[in-house]
Write an enzyme that holds these catalytic residues in place. Sequence first.
Site, short mmCIF file in Angstrom:
data_model
loop_
_atom_site.label_atom_id
_atom_site.label_comp_id
_atom_site.label_asym_id
_atom_site.label_seq_id
_atom_site.Cartn_x
_atom_site.Cartn_y
_atom_site.Cartn_z
N SER A 134 14.72 -20.18 -44.02
CA SER A 134 14.03 -19.66 -45.20
C SER A 134 12.58 -20.13 -45.27
CB SER A 134 14.75 -20.13 -46.47
OG SER A 134 14.84 -21.55 -46.46
N HIS A 162 16.62 -13.48 -42.65
CA HIS A 162 16.91 -14.34 -43.82
C HIS A 162 16.72 -13.53 -45.10
CE1 HIS A 162 17.21 -17.67 -46.51
NE2 HIS A 162 17.52 -18.46 -45.50
N SER A 218 20.35 -24.95 -42.47
CA SER A 218 21.04 -26.11 -43.04
C SER A 218 22.17 -26.58 -42.12
CB SER A 218 21.64 -25.72 -44.38
OG SER A 218 22.59 -24.68 -44.19
N GLU A 241 19.41 -26.01 -34.91
CA GLU A 241 18.46 -27.03 -35.39
C GLU A 241 18.70 -27.13 -36.87
OE1 GLU A 241 16.64 -28.79 -33.45
OE2 GLU A 241 17.22 -27.63 -31.71
N CYS A 276 11.78 -29.26 -42.63
CA CYS A 276 12.89 -30.02 -42.04
C CYS A 276 12.43 -31.40 -41.60
CB CYS A 276 13.49 -29.26 -40.87
SG CYS A 276 12.26 -28.81 -39.65
P1 NAP Z 1 20.57 -21.85 -44.45
O1 NAP Z 1 21.03 -21.72 -45.86
O2 NAP Z 1 21.49 -22.56 -43.52
O3 NAP Z 1 20.28 -20.36 -43.90
C1 NAP Z 1 19.93 -20.05 -42.56
C2 NAP Z 1 20.55 -18.71 -42.18
O4 NAP Z 1 21.94 -18.89 -41.89
C3 NAP Z 1 20.50 -17.65 -43.28
O5 NAP Z 1 20.35 -16.40 -42.69
C4 NAP Z 1 21.86 -17.79 -43.94
O6 NAP Z 1 22.29 -16.65 -44.62
C5 NAP Z 1 22.74 -18.06 -42.73
N1 NAP Z 1 23.96 -18.79 -43.10
C6 NAP Z 1 24.03 -19.93 -43.84
N2 NAP Z 1 25.32 -20.33 -43.93
C7 NAP Z 1 26.07 -19.44 -43.23
C8 NAP Z 1 27.46 -19.31 -42.96
N3 NAP Z 1 28.35 -20.20 -43.42
N4 NAP Z 1 27.87 -18.25 -42.22
C9 NAP Z 1 26.98 -17.34 -41.76
N5 NAP Z 1 25.65 -17.41 -41.99
C10 NAP Z 1 25.19 -18.45 -42.71
O7 NAP Z 1 19.17 -22.64 -44.37
P2 NAP Z 1 17.79 -22.30 -45.12
O8 NAP Z 1 18.03 -22.22 -46.58
O9 NAP Z 1 17.17 -21.18 -44.48
O10 NAP Z 1 16.81 -23.55 -44.79
C11 NAP Z 1 16.88 -24.76 -45.36
C12 NAP Z 1 17.47 -25.74 -44.36
O11 NAP Z 1 16.98 -25.48 -43.05
C13 NAP Z 1 17.08 -27.18 -44.63
O12 NAP Z 1 18.21 -28.00 -44.49
C14 NAP Z 1 16.05 -27.49 -43.57
O13 NAP Z 1 15.94 -28.85 -43.24
C15 NAP Z 1 16.56 -26.67 -42.43
N6 NAP Z 1 15.50 -26.36 -41.46
C16 NAP Z 1 15.59 -26.90 -40.22
C17 NAP Z 1 14.59 -26.67 -39.30
C18 NAP Z 1 14.66 -27.27 -37.92
O14 NAP Z 1 13.85 -26.93 -37.08
N7 NAP Z 1 15.58 -28.17 -37.63
C19 NAP Z 1 13.49 -25.85 -39.63
C20 NAP Z 1 13.46 -25.28 -40.89
C21 NAP Z 1 14.49 -25.55 -41.79
P3 NAP Z 1 22.39 -16.72 -46.24
O15 NAP Z 1 21.03 -17.04 -46.74
O16 NAP Z 1 22.87 -15.37 -46.62
O17 NAP Z 1 23.37 -17.83 -46.57
#
Ligand code: NAP
Length: 468
Positions: A134, A162, A218, A241, A276
Amino acid sequence: MPNFIETYHCRTGTVNPNSYPVSSVDELYKCLEQATEAHDSGALLDIRVRTNFLNELHEQIVARKEDLYNLYERETSLSRSRFETEFERTLNQLRLYRDAASALEQERTESVLTDRIITKKPLPVGPVAVFGASNFPLAYSTLGGDVMGAFAAGCPVIVKGHPFHAGTSLLSSEIIRGTLSKLNLHPGIFGHVLDDGHRIGQALVQDERIKGCGFTGSFEGGMALYRIAQNRKEPIPFFAEMGSLNPVVILPNTENLNSHLHALVDSITTDAGQFCTKPGIIFCPSALIEETIQTMNARFNQAPTQPMLHPTIQQRYEMRLNEIQSTNAGEFYLKIDQEFSVPHGFMHTLNRELNHFETLSHEVFGPFCLLVEYDDIKRLESTLSALKGQLTTTIIGKNPEQSTLFNLACNIAGRVILSGVPTGVAVIPEMHHGGPYPASSDSRFTAVGEASILRFVRYVSVQKSHGT
Ligand code: NAP
């Protein structure tokens, strides 16, 4: 009738005028069928085709810069300067991965043995699914590192956009599709789906036509999809990641403490802490704690206000603050900005409280950190060892490399920062963006930098006898 996804402009507190239809399972299957056709026909196998495609895509992205900005700003409330930085980074990634693909192609090795000759060459793994985050609508999304890395490796890609920036994702998709069409390349090289839940995304990873996945987001989302990938009849590589606490240790010998603290608070509050790599936990020696509390508090008071990306992110952030507050494990120094009502600040607590309350060792995605006071470096070492894998660990002080904590920091994190801040991930060959689980699902690989394309490459050895 399909469901529609709405996006939000948190700066004005309004729903954006356009909404976007959720993809059907039939649409997903069509993308999968076409991606398989593209892969089987070797659509991106020739390095000249790949290079040409990435060059043209670069031009098309530049040509649509203002259109991208308009949607980006409306869907994330991020500033123009943040857009400029992210846009440049997105282009830089594309160029770096294009060049890395050419270098990889030339690397082919050959061993001449007495009875045979063996060569080795890189091949694309096959169609790849990408889930972007996101908080990076460009650099970690539809035009982002995982997509460009997979293209550079020669793989067709299907992106699950997203929902928080569905419009930016669809415009990015339109740019890629337009480029394919202009170059008469197979349309299956790129597919895009949207979902208002998890059905389509999970079906994508479950489908046997997908041969690899890149995920940024996440821990919960990453691991849910990772498990699907591993439990398939044919398990596949899944590179997630995920989030991180990004511990920072202030050593007792630290000089210029105030300027380090200012830099840390700025790193925590920039873009409402939605990174992150945001410092999530700062360990401070008892001897410096009073000065640290005062300085951090004053800096948080001056921090510029910034709305969060989406109402859901703000709700999740506030829920996490409530969880932490309900432990009563320390004193809160929290301000709520009048303009966007985003709380920002820190909680002062003691090292031993981390053992009592598990919730304190989980990421808080937003402009908040824990300030943990320690009085004994040995106890601090055991606290750090008990923390799970991290994207980054920072040590601040005089000669941090010689501190006993340096090896420990290397053991728990993918990147160690000496007297700096962890935010700001440079796209360069030396970058490692990943880390031991749960920061990422495979600590051997990076999501940023040219080595990231190796996640989507497999090798084949070809053996022939002399004279054949
Ligand atoms: P997110 O809620 O995990 O969403 C990422 C993608 O995965 C979205 O398209 C989401 O769809 C999908 N998704 C989530 N749970 C799922 C499931 N159980 N089954 C299928 N698809 C699923 O993460 P976010 O809100 O975008 O970002 C915030 C998190 O990302 C933070 O924890 C941050 O630290 C981390 N982040 C990490 C990095 C890195 O490089 N390590 C970089 C940026 C962000 P939906 O929205 O429809 O749930």
